[in-house]
Design a protein around this motif. Structure first.
Motif, mmCIF file in Angstrom:
data_model
loop_
_atom_site.group_PDB
_atom_site.id
_atom_site.type_symbol
_atom_site.label_atom_id
_atom_site.label_comp_id
_atom_site.label_asym_id
_atom_site.label_seq_id
_atom_site.Cartn_x
_atom_site.Cartn_y
_atom_site.Cartn_z
ATOM 1 N N ILE A 32 0.840 -1.196 0.000
ATOM 2 C CA ILE A 32 0.000 0.000 0.000
ATOM 3 C C ILE A 32 0.880 1.252 0.000
ATOM 4 O O ILE A 32 2.045 1.203 0.379
ATOM 5 N N GLY A 33 0.313 2.359 -0.469
ATOM 6 C CA GLY A 33 1.049 3.615 -0.504
ATOM 7 C C GLY A 33 1.249 4.092 -1.933
ATOM 8 O O GLY A 33 1.506 3.287 -2.843
ATOM 9 N N ALA A 34 1.128 5.391 -2.129
ATOM 10 C CA ALA A 34 1.223 5.978 -3.469
ATOM 11 C C ALA A 34 2.548 5.671 -4.153
ATOM 12 O O ALA A 34 2.613 5.524 -5.382
ATOM 13 N N GLU A 35 3.610 5.567 -3.372
ATOM 14 C CA GLU A 35 4.936 5.341 -3.960
ATOM 15 C C GLU A 35 5.084 3.954 -4.576
ATOM 16 O O GLU A 35 6.020 3.699 -5.341
ATOM 17 N N TYR A 36 4.159 3.046 -4.265
ATOM 18 C CA TYR A 36 4.251 1.680 -4.766
ATOM 19 C C TYR A 36 3.257 1.361 -5.885
ATOM 20 O O TYR A 36 3.344 0.288 -6.496
ATOM 21 N N VAL A 37 2.348 2.263 -6.153
ATOM 22 C CA VAL A 37 1.212 1.969 -7.036
ATOM 23 C C VAL A 37 1.621 1.351 -8.365
ATOM 24 O O VAL A 37 1.068 0.333 -8.793
ATOM 25 N N ASN A 38 2.583 1.944 -9.059
ATOM 26 C CA ASN A 38 2.931 1.476 -10.406
ATOM 27 C C ASN A 38 4.219 0.665 -10.450
ATOM 28 O O ASN A 38 4.852 0.563 -11.505
ATOM 29 N N LYS A 46 -2.577 -4.531 -9.244
ATOM 30 C CA LYS A 46 -2.976 -3.978 -10.546
ATOM 31 C C LYS A 46 -3.926 -4.920 -11.287
ATOM 32 O O LYS A 46 -4.869 -4.474 -11.938
ATOM 33 N N VAL A 47 -3.669 -6.217 -11.184
ATOM 34 C CA VAL A 47 -4.551 -7.195 -11.837
ATOM 35 C C VAL A 47 -5.958 -7.112 -11.243
ATOM 36 O O VAL A 47 -6.957 -7.088 -11.971
ATOM 37 N N LEU A 48 -6.048 -7.052 -9.917
ATOM 38 C CA LEU A 48 -7.361 -6.982 -9.276
ATOM 39 C C LEU A 48 -8.046 -5.641 -9.546
ATOM 40 O O LEU A 48 -9.269 -5.589 -9.707
ATOM 41 N N ASP A 49 -7.283 -4.560 -9.614
ATOM 42 C CA ASP A 49 -7.856 -3.250 -9.948
ATOM 43 C C ASP A 49 -8.455 -3.283 -11.353
ATOM 44 O O ASP A 49 -9.555 -2.756 -11.588
ATOM 45 N N PHE A 50 -7.742 -3.904 -12.281
ATOM 46 C CA PHE A 50 -8.245 -4.019 -13.650
ATOM 47 C C PHE A 50 -9.517 -4.847 -13.677
ATOM 48 O O PHE A 50 -10.507 -4.476 -14.328
ATOM 49 N N TYR A 85 1.186 -4.788 3.994
ATOM 50 C CA TYR A 85 2.485 -4.782 3.322
ATOM 51 C C TYR A 85 2.861 -6.223 2.989
ATOM 52 O O TYR A 85 2.407 -7.180 3.608
ATOM 53 N N MET A 86 3.714 -6.325 1.966
ATOM 54 C CA MET A 86 4.018 -7.620 1.371
ATOM 55 C C MET A 86 4.471 -8.669 2.389
ATOM 56 O O MET A 86 4.021 -9.811 2.371
ATOM 57 N N GLY A 169 10.764 -0.681 -8.635
ATOM 58 C CA GLY A 169 10.785 0.348 -9.675
ATOM 59 C C GLY A 169 9.534 0.273 -10.536
ATOM 60 O O GLY A 169 8.770 -0.700 -10.481
ATOM 61 N N GLU A 170 9.331 1.301 -11.366
ATOM 62 C CA GLU A 170 8.142 1.349 -12.224
ATOM 63 C C GLU A 170 8.418 0.715 -13.575
ATOM 64 O O GLU A 170 9.558 0.557 -13.997
ATOM 65 N N TRP A 171 7.338 0.326 -14.241
ATOM 66 C CA TRP A 171 7.431 -0.299 -15.551
ATOM 67 C C TRP A 171 8.039 0.670 -16.572
ATOM 68 O O TRP A 171 7.858 1.878 -16.470
ATOM 69 N N THR A 172 8.702 0.128 -17.565
ATOM 70 C CA THR A 172 9.179 0.953 -18.670
ATOM 71 C C THR A 172 7.986 1.312 -19.557
ATOM 72 O O THR A 172 6.911 0.697 -19.456
ATOM 73 N N ALA A 173 8.171 2.285 -20.421
ATOM 74 C CA ALA A 173 7.093 2.694 -21.328
ATOM 75 C C ALA A 173 6.676 1.531 -22.225
ATOM 76 O O ALA A 173 5.484 1.340 -22.518
ATOM 77 N N GLU A 174 7.656 0.749 -22.658
ATOM 78 C CA GLU A 174 7.363 -0.404 -23.523
ATOM 79 C C GLU A 174 6.533 -1.443 -22.777
ATOM 80 O O GLU A 174 5.578 -2.011 -23.325
#
Length: 208
Positions: A32-38, A46-50, A85-86, A169-174
């Motif tokens: 949880i937390g904004a810094e972990y969202v992506n 993310k799967v469950l949000d989708f 948390y994880m 870290g966050e996903w790359t654009a690709e």
């Protein structure tokens, strides 16, 4: 009279067991937390949000997490995003298993996996934690590793000593561009798990 009462209780027990087998706990692991969202580590969330957006569901803040309920073909799916948390994911899993009386074979844990290429899917009925802290804690709390899990590949494209930075870290654009198609398949897998069963779901989706 006694025999009739015994039959009544026996029938009731069978019905309760049948009802329980139609309930499924789908656990998306993340922090949880904004810094972990992506971040890559939050793919379970993310799967469950989708899935929730696709099906018009809303998550409600509950004890030890956020929960959404989905009914489909006579089954009830509880979508759980632990807020522990994880490293303490097992606490939430155990609580909701017990509360809803869901058997361990009807749990599906969705998690990231460094050992799989990006977007690769591997569904298993059991297994080790593979170094994943969320699975490690679930194994510990449930005292078993005999539960279904859905591993989502995030690859291992990081330099030596940079694993934590990469996972958080966050996903790359690709990668971001390819995620929607993977989310669609993940949603299909969740439904298939509850309706077609684990074995057929593994046959249908592993390696795709």
């Amino acid at each position: 009279m006694i025999k009739w009462i015994q039959q009544l209780f026996s029938s009731s027990t069978i019905e309760n067991k049948t009802d329980n087998m139609k309930k499924f706990l789908i656990v998306g692991l993340g922090n949880i937390g904004a810094e972990y969202v992506n971040t890559r580590h939050n793919i379970g969330f993310k799967v469950l949000d989708f899935f929730a957006r696709k099906e018009g569901l809303s998550f409600e803040t509950v004890k030890l997490g956020a929960l959404a309920e989905y009914k489909f073909k006579g089954r009830t799916f509880f979508l759980l995003k632990p807020n522990t948390y994880m490293n303490l994911s097992g606490k939430a899993v155990k609580y909701w298993m017990d509360k809803e009386n869901i058997p361990v074979e009807n749990i599906l844990v969705i998690t990231d996996d460094l050992n799989l290429t990006f977007g690769a899917i591997r569904i298993r009925s059991k297994g080790s934690d593979g170094g994943h802290n969320g699975l490690k804690n679930i194994n510990l709390v449930l005292n078993t590793n005999m539960y279904p899990r859905f591993r989502f590949g995030i690859s291992d494209e990081f330099k030596k000593g940079k694993q934590v930075d990469y996972v958080l870290g966050e996903w790359t654009a690709e990668e971001e561009a390819k995620l929607p198609e993977r989310y669609e398949m993940a949603a299909e897998i969740i439904k298939s798990f509850g309706t077609a069963g684990l074995e057929l779901t593994m046959t249908s989706y592993n390696g795709k």
